[in-house]
Design a protein around this motif. Sequence first.
Motif, PDB file in Angstrom:
ATOM      1  N   ARG A 138       7.803  31.663  13.941  1.00  0.00           N
ATOM      2  CA  ARG A 138       6.606  31.441  13.375  1.00  0.00           C
ATOM      3  C   ARG A 138       6.015  30.113  12.773  1.00  0.00           C
ATOM      4  NH1 ARG A 138       5.110  35.145   8.328  1.00  0.00           N
ATOM      5  NH2 ARG A 138       3.077  33.818   8.742  1.00  0.00           N
ATOM      6  N   HIS A 139       6.945  29.585  12.438  1.00  0.00           N
ATOM      7  CA  HIS A 139       6.509  28.074  11.851  1.00  0.00           C
ATOM      8  C   HIS A 139       7.192  26.862  12.857  1.00  0.00           C
ATOM      9  CE1 HIS A 139       5.265  29.868   8.252  1.00  0.00           C
ATOM     10  NE2 HIS A 139       6.676  30.737   7.975  1.00  0.00           N
ATOM     11  N   GLY A 140       7.866  27.151  13.721  1.00  0.00           N
ATOM     12  CA  GLY A 140       8.621  26.236  14.556  1.00  0.00           C
ATOM     13  C   GLY A 140       7.521  26.260  15.828  1.00  0.00           C
ATOM     14  N   LEU A 141       7.685  27.579  16.825  1.00  0.00           N
ATOM     15  CA  LEU A 141       7.163  27.517  17.961  1.00  0.00           C
ATOM     16  C   LEU A 141       6.029  28.007  18.036  1.00  0.00           C
ATOM     17  CD1 LEU A 141      10.236  29.246  19.813  1.00  0.00           C
ATOM     18  CD2 LEU A 141       9.680  26.621  19.291  1.00  0.00           C
ATOM     19  N   GLU A 142       5.254  28.692  17.256  1.00  0.00           N
ATOM     20  CA  GLU A 142       3.830  29.392  17.279  1.00  0.00           C
ATOM     21  C   GLU A 142       2.939  28.223  17.079  1.00  0.00           C
ATOM     22  OE1 GLU A 142       3.164  32.454  14.673  1.00  0.00           O
ATOM     23  OE2 GLU A 142       1.085  32.863  15.348  1.00  0.00           O
ATOM     24  N   VAL A 173      26.971  29.992  11.715  1.00  0.00           N
ATOM     25  CA  VAL A 173      26.003  30.407  12.492  1.00  0.00           C
ATOM     26  C   VAL A 173      24.945  29.399  12.532  1.00  0.00           C
ATOM     27  CG1 VAL A 173      23.980  32.186  12.967  1.00  0.00           C
ATOM     28  CG2 VAL A 173      26.546  32.803  11.944  1.00  0.00           C
ATOM     29  N   THR A 174      24.438  28.872  13.500  1.00  0.00           N
ATOM     30  CA  THR A 174      23.338  27.886  13.647  1.00  0.00           C
ATOM     31  C   THR A 174      22.293  28.456  14.331  1.00  0.00           C
ATOM     32  OG1 THR A 174      24.137  26.925  15.593  1.00  0.00           O
ATOM     33  CG2 THR A 174      25.054  26.105  13.532  1.00  0.00           C
ATOM     34  N   ILE A 175      20.894  28.251  14.015  1.00  0.00           N
ATOM     35  CA  ILE A 175      19.707  28.560  14.566  1.00  0.00           C
ATOM     36  C   ILE A 175      18.905  27.523  14.980  1.00  0.00           C
ATOM     37  CG2 ILE A 175      17.674  29.989  14.310  1.00  0.00           C
ATOM     38  CD1 ILE A 175      19.345  32.032  12.717  1.00  0.00           C
ATOM     39  N   GLU A 176      18.531  27.065  15.999  1.00  0.00           N
ATOM     40  CA  GLU A 176      17.909  25.747  16.295  1.00  0.00           C
ATOM     41  C   GLU A 176      16.895  25.930  17.068  1.00  0.00           C
ATOM     42  OE1 GLU A 176      20.286  23.117  18.189  1.00  0.00           O
ATOM     43  OE2 GLU A 176      18.920  21.137  18.078  1.00  0.00           O
ATOM     44  N   ASP A 177      15.553  25.210  16.866  1.00  0.00           N
ATOM     45  CA  ASP A 177      14.592  25.363  17.694  1.00  0.00           C
ATOM     46  C   ASP A 177      13.890  23.958  17.679  1.00  0.00           C
ATOM     47  OD1 ASP A 177      13.115  25.936  14.567  1.00  0.00           O
ATOM     48  OD2 ASP A 177      11.997  24.822  15.880  1.00  0.00           O
ATOM     49  N   ASP A 178      13.145  23.816  18.900  1.00  0.00           N
ATOM     50  CA  ASP A 178      12.458  22.391  19.234  1.00  0.00           C
ATOM     51  C   ASP A 178      10.810  22.489  18.745  1.00  0.00           C
ATOM     52  OD1 ASP A 178      12.240  22.991  23.144  1.00  0.00           O
ATOM     53  OD2 ASP A 178      11.457  24.070  21.386  1.00  0.00           O
ATOM     54  N   GLY A 179      10.644  23.067  17.972  1.00  0.00           N
ATOM     55  CA  GLY A 179       9.154  23.333  17.539  1.00  0.00           C
ATOM     56  C   GLY A 179       8.964  21.959  16.595  1.00  0.00           C
ATOM     57  N   VAL A 180       7.874  22.209  15.804  1.00  0.00           N
ATOM     58  CA  VAL A 180       7.124  21.315  15.199  1.00  0.00           C
ATOM     59  C   VAL A 180       7.895  20.583  14.182  1.00  0.00           C
ATOM     60  CG1 VAL A 180       4.956  22.191  15.656  1.00  0.00           C
ATOM     61  CG2 VAL A 180       6.034  22.954  13.771  1.00  0.00           C
ATOM     62  N   GLY A 187       7.970  17.227  13.982  1.00  0.00           N
ATOM     63  CA  GLY A 187       8.055  16.779  15.450  1.00  0.00           C
ATOM     64  C   GLY A 187       9.373  16.955  16.011  1.00  0.00           C
ATOM     65  N   GLU A 188      10.373  17.113  15.310  1.00  0.00           N
ATOM     66  CA  GLU A 188      11.899  16.931  15.580  1.00  0.00           C
ATOM     67  C   GLU A 188      12.454  18.236  15.762  1.00  0.00           C
ATOM     68  OE1 GLU A 188      11.321  13.158  16.505  1.00  0.00           O
ATOM     69  OE2 GLU A 188      13.103  14.316  17.079  1.00  0.00           O
ATOM     70  N   GLY A 189      11.759  19.377  15.569  1.00  0.00           N
ATOM     71  CA  GLY A 189      12.598  20.748  15.506  1.00  0.00           C
ATOM     72  C   GLY A 189      13.263  21.031  13.964  1.00  0.00           C
ATOM     73  N   THR A 190      13.850  22.011  14.337  1.00  0.00           N
ATOM     74  CA  THR A 190      14.692  22.428  13.025  1.00  0.00           C
ATOM     75  C   THR A 190      16.178  23.044  13.385  1.00  0.00           C
ATOM     76  OG1 THR A 190      12.900  22.880  11.849  1.00  0.00           O
ATOM     77  CG2 THR A 190      14.776  23.829  10.867  1.00  0.00           C
ATOM     78  N   LEU A 191      17.171  22.582  12.419  1.00  0.00           N
ATOM     79  CA  LEU A 191      18.450  22.955  12.787  1.00  0.00           C
ATOM     80  C   LEU A 191      18.965  23.672  11.496  1.00  0.00           C
ATOM     81  CD1 LEU A 191      21.171  23.671  14.376  1.00  0.00           C
ATOM     82  CD2 LEU A 191      21.763  21.156  13.778  1.00  0.00           C
TER      83      LEU A 191
END
Length: 404
Positions: free
Chosen positions: A308-312, A333-340, A386-390
């Motif tokens: 919702r907050h990273g990729l949308e 456990v890691t969850i990483e996205d290349d979103g906003v 602009g760098e995503g979230t880990l």
Amino acid sequence: MPDSPLYSAAAVAVIALAVAVVVAVGLKVLRSFRELGTDAERATYNTLHAASKAGRHLRTGLNPAGAAKASRQLRALLGCDALAILDVSGVLAWDGTAEELRPGLMGLAADVLSNGRTQVFNAADLLLHSPRSGPVSKSGSVAAAVVAPVRAGSRVVGAVAAFAPQAGAGLVRATTEVADWVAAQVELAELDASRTLLMEAEVRALRAQISPHFIYNSLNAIASFINTDPARARELVVEFADFTRYSFRRHGDFTTLAEELRCIDRYLLLERARFGERVQVSLRIAPEVLSTVIPFLSLQPLVENAVRHGLEAKEGPGHITICANDSGAFAEVTIEDDGVGMDPVQLQSMLAGHTDGEHVGLRNVDARLRQVYGDEHGLVIETAPGEGTLITMRVPKSQPDHDA
């Protein structure tokens, strides 16, 4: 004549008048003492009154609003030129003079926050940590500081700093006592918060932890396939039913990593029905951690945050990587996205409960992890605009007190 009745009567009248005056003055003085008390009694009253007023402001814990109001009372209590209250992330409140020293206070208090021991600083120390050159303070009176740790249990959660012309033994002892008193208020606030969480635990377990936003969009996605691809629509209905059944389950507050990952798989299948190829997912799961017990619905909100907050909000496709690794006594456990990405300062403020924001799911998960496993097991979040979230979550693999 001296022994005449008239003379005797006059003398008696004078004596009676004198006695009346003495009694009246005595009663007035006695009444005054009853109202005002002795100096010691007045000092005790003033101390308790200031502590009572400050305590009301700190009963919600260490936060800027409460600390700002309490600092005024505590500075009057110590009789110092300036007083500051800080937590481990920054200065929450400053009351009094020499506010030009505020930017350097965290550097000054670093050792106190680290080792939990009261420290006294002289003018040279203050000047070293002051961001400007020149006199230590504009008034020229502040030449020493006492910084005492605020402990909640075994943790140092903040500090109280008192600034004065000199730091004698009396100010050191008094500042330490005030810091201990603040710590007691913080612990009371944490007990209140824990009691509230316990009372709400049953409600959280009974209701779905699914956002209305997700439900609405999932049903819309299913409806869009009813005419064009009925088989796909039926598949999505089954996945949606399984997802909601898991979310509404009522047999405990813990689950296994394997069950949580199955829930995430259903969630992502429904999201991909809406976003198509815009949502790409990679999983790297170590089999040996699949049986690890974790709090119920602790991973799904993190993945939902990534979508919702990273990729949308991102143009074009986005990628989410979910990893679960064996890290000795812990499952990581890691969850990483290349979103906003997110603003780290705003995120830190939101996690601390100072501000409200869109990432409430992150704060809820972080609070639950800290409550169950301790503060050292809160979420670790690395992000920037602009760098995503880990997001990293570490839980013990052995939890004999928790049943999935």
